[in-house]
Scaffold this motif. Structure first.
Motif, PDB file in Angstrom:
ATOM      1  N   GLN A  20      37.561  12.870  -2.471  1.00 43.76           N
ATOM      2  CA  GLN A  20      36.583  13.508  -1.626  1.00 43.76           C
ATOM      3  C   GLN A  20      35.289  13.055  -1.302  1.00 43.76           C
ATOM      4  O   GLN A  20      34.670  13.304  -0.257  1.00 43.76           O
ATOM      5  N   GLN A  21      34.945  12.119  -2.215  1.00 40.90           N
ATOM      6  CA  GLN A  21      33.586  11.210  -1.989  1.00 40.90           C
ATOM      7  C   GLN A  21      33.984  10.526  -0.460  1.00 40.90           C
ATOM      8  O   GLN A  21      32.794  10.532   0.343  1.00 40.90           O
ATOM      9  N   LYS A  22      34.856   9.959  -0.283  1.00 39.40           N
ATOM     10  CA  LYS A  22      34.940   8.984   0.812  1.00 39.40           C
ATOM     11  C   LYS A  22      35.196  10.196   2.135  1.00 39.40           C
ATOM     12  O   LYS A  22      34.548   9.903   3.189  1.00 39.40           O
ATOM     13  N   VAL A  23      35.858  11.070   1.966  1.00 39.28           N
ATOM     14  CA  VAL A  23      36.335  12.097   3.014  1.00 39.28           C
ATOM     15  C   VAL A  23      34.631  12.618   3.333  1.00 39.28           C
ATOM     16  O   VAL A  23      34.464  12.718   4.509  1.00 39.28           O
ATOM     17  N   ARG A  34      27.544  18.815   8.258  1.00 39.38           N
ATOM     18  CA  ARG A  34      26.486  19.421   6.958  1.00 39.38           C
ATOM     19  C   ARG A  34      27.470  20.041   5.961  1.00 39.38           C
ATOM     20  O   ARG A  34      28.044  21.032   6.198  1.00 39.38           O
ATOM     21  N   GLU A  35      27.727  19.514   4.963  1.00 41.73           N
ATOM     22  CA  GLU A  35      28.368  19.974   3.958  1.00 41.73           C
ATOM     23  C   GLU A  35      27.739  20.880   3.082  1.00 41.73           C
ATOM     24  O   GLU A  35      26.610  21.194   2.870  1.00 41.73           O
ATOM     25  N   VAL A  36      28.553  22.044   2.855  1.00 38.80           N
ATOM     26  CA  VAL A  36      28.272  23.235   1.982  1.00 38.80           C
ATOM     27  C   VAL A  36      28.665  23.274   0.656  1.00 38.80           C
ATOM     28  O   VAL A  36      27.603  23.374  -0.215  1.00 38.80           O
ATOM     29  N   TYR A  37      29.776  22.840   0.199  1.00 40.36           N
ATOM     30  CA  TYR A  37      30.287  22.789  -0.944  1.00 40.36           C
ATOM     31  C   TYR A  37      31.769  22.285  -1.059  1.00 40.36           C
ATOM     32  O   TYR A  37      32.340  21.909  -0.064  1.00 40.36           O
ATOM     33  N   ARG A  38      31.865  21.963  -2.408  1.00 39.87           N
ATOM     34  CA  ARG A  38      33.377  21.286  -2.592  1.00 39.87           C
ATOM     35  C   ARG A  38      34.200  22.090  -3.643  1.00 39.87           C
ATOM     36  O   ARG A  38      33.584  22.676  -4.502  1.00 39.87           O
ATOM     37  N   VAL A  39      35.477  22.164  -3.558  1.00 41.47           N
ATOM     38  CA  VAL A  39      36.338  22.656  -4.468  1.00 41.47           C
ATOM     39  C   VAL A  39      37.474  21.778  -4.930  1.00 41.47           C
ATOM     40  O   VAL A  39      37.729  21.045  -4.113  1.00 41.47           O
ATOM     41  N   GLN A  40      37.748  21.751  -6.105  1.00 43.38           N
ATOM     42  CA  GLN A  40      38.965  20.928  -6.569  1.00 43.38           C
ATOM     43  C   GLN A  40      40.004  21.523  -7.292  1.00 43.38           C
ATOM     44  O   GLN A  40      41.221  20.846  -7.500  1.00 43.38           O
ATOM     45  N   LYS A  41      40.044  22.814  -7.969  1.00 48.40           N
ATOM     46  CA  LYS A  41      41.121  23.381  -8.562  1.00 48.40           C
ATOM     47  C   LYS A  41      42.082  24.269  -7.922  1.00 48.40           C
ATOM     48  O   LYS A  41      43.179  23.571  -7.989  1.00 48.40           O
ATOM     49  N   PHE A  43      41.830  24.902  -5.101  1.00 48.42           N
ATOM     50  CA  PHE A  43      42.116  24.378  -3.734  1.00 48.42           C
ATOM     51  C   PHE A  43      41.317  23.145  -3.481  1.00 48.42           C
ATOM     52  O   PHE A  43      40.296  22.830  -4.257  1.00 48.42           O
ATOM     53  N   ASN A  44      42.021  22.153  -2.962  1.00 48.68           N
ATOM     54  CA  ASN A  44      41.289  20.761  -2.683  1.00 48.68           C
ATOM     55  C   ASN A  44      40.467  20.968  -1.314  1.00 48.68           C
ATOM     56  O   ASN A  44      41.347  20.630  -0.472  1.00 48.68           O
ATOM     57  N   GLY A  45      39.410  21.127  -1.387  1.00 45.47           N
ATOM     58  CA  GLY A  45      38.740  21.175   0.158  1.00 45.47           C
ATOM     59  C   GLY A  45      37.336  20.842   0.028  1.00 45.47           C
ATOM     60  O   GLY A  45      36.438  21.128  -0.915  1.00 45.47           O
ATOM     61  N   ILE A  46      36.692  20.689   1.273  1.00 40.54           N
ATOM     62  CA  ILE A  46      35.335  20.577   1.510  1.00 40.54           C
ATOM     63  C   ILE A  46      34.874  21.592   2.500  1.00 40.54           C
ATOM     64  O   ILE A  46      35.303  21.235   3.596  1.00 40.54           O
ATOM     65  N   VAL A  47      33.845  22.253   2.284  1.00 39.51           N
ATOM     66  CA  VAL A  47      33.510  23.056   3.391  1.00 39.51           C
ATOM     67  C   VAL A  47      32.148  22.701   3.919  1.00 39.51           C
ATOM     68  O   VAL A  47      31.107  22.205   3.271  1.00 39.51           O
ATOM     69  N   VAL A  48      32.211  22.798   5.223  1.00 37.71           N
ATOM     70  CA  VAL A  48      31.076  22.134   6.043  1.00 37.71           C
ATOM     71  C   VAL A  48      30.747  22.908   7.303  1.00 37.71           C
ATOM     72  O   VAL A  48      31.484  23.575   7.678  1.00 37.71           O
ATOM     73  N   PHE A  49      29.455  22.904   7.804  1.00 35.80           N
ATOM     74  CA  PHE A  49      29.091  23.215   9.058  1.00 35.80           C
ATOM     75  C   PHE A  49      29.104  22.184   9.826  1.00 35.80           C
ATOM     76  O   PHE A  49      28.841  20.957   9.803  1.00 35.80           O
ATOM     77  N   VAL A  50      29.860  22.359  11.115  1.00 38.18           N
ATOM     78  CA  VAL A  50      30.022  21.534  12.118  1.00 38.18           C
ATOM     79  C   VAL A  50      30.355  22.129  13.669  1.00 38.18           C
ATOM     80  O   VAL A  50      30.656  23.372  13.765  1.00 38.18           O
TER      81      VAL A  50
END
Length: 232
Positions: A20-23, A34-41, A43-50
């Motif tokens: 996720q760091q690279k993504v 603009r990142e909002v938050y991340r989840v790993q358990k 669900f594997n995802g990154i929430v962003v405003f775009v």
């Protein structure tokens, strides 16, 4: 077995965070997200405003499997009242002595007042009616058509000019000065409003057409309301 599963889960989360760091870096540098938050358990995802026109570009980034829009959720009576199971109390599917819709109950709303002309409380909800009432009562300083069958009593303990730093000037008309009190009153005991703006009159049971209503009925739609206005 439990210890091994715990270790495996922790290792997987560590791996996901590393990827996720690279993504996340690519999302910022390549599509100005603009990142909002991340989840790993769960669900594997990154929430962003775009910007919407960047979604196609996000799909091409290394490590991105898919893009899912997050739909905004808003609390409304049409979803929250059924979620609480309240219609089961109205319809008496719970083995109670009878169904309960608020008949005979009095609810005091200590807030900004109640718009007793609103169709959620049995009024016609028309701007012209509100304007006429305001003029006739010198901006709601006298009782006017208050009380009504639904908003059966109450008092303005503050007065329009009250700020908390001056003396209150009470009057007999608790017309809402902000909207918050009407919202609270509607959640507690509003009738509901049809799609055409008229008052919903039932049924108050599991057959209530929540999806087609402009405003869903409150928890105790046949209770009487009392507007105790304490804000200017």
């Amino acid at each position: 077995v439990r210890a091994a599963a715990t270790t495996a889960a922790r290792n997987q989360v560590t791996l996901i965070r590393s990827v996720q760091q690279k993504v996340a870096a690519d999302l910022v540098s390549r599509v100005a997200a603009r990142e909002v938050y991340r989840v790993q358990k769960a669900f594997n995802g990154i929430v962003v405003f775009v910007a919407p026109d960047k979604v196609a570009a996000i799909r091409t980034l290394p490590g991105v499997r898919d893009v899912h829009p997050i739909e905004m959720e808003f609390p409304t009576n049409s979803t929250s009242v059924p979620f609480l199971g309240t219609p089961n109390v109205w319809s008496n599917t719970l083995g109670l002595p009878q169904g309960y819709t608020g008949t005979g109950i009095k609810v005091g709303i200590i807030d900004t007042g109640i718009d007793y002309l609103h169709s959620n409380f049995g009024g016609n909800g028309q701007l012209a009616t509100y304007q006429t009432e305001s003029t006739a009562t010198t901006n709601f300083a006298t009782a006017g058509s208050f009380p009504t069958a639904k908003v059966a009593g109450g008092m303005d303990f503050a007065g329009d000019a009250y700020t908390g730093a001056n003396a209150p000037v009470p009057d007999p008309n608790p017309m809402d000065c902000n909207g918050h009190g009407s919202h609270v009153a509607g959640t507690a005991a509003g009738y509901g409003v049809n799609s055409d703006g008229t008052t919903y009159t039932g049924p108050y049971d599991n057959n209530a057409p929540y999806g087609s209503l402009r405003i869903g009925p409150g928890t105790a739609p046949q209770a009487s309301l009392y507007a105790l206005r304490v804000f200017g």
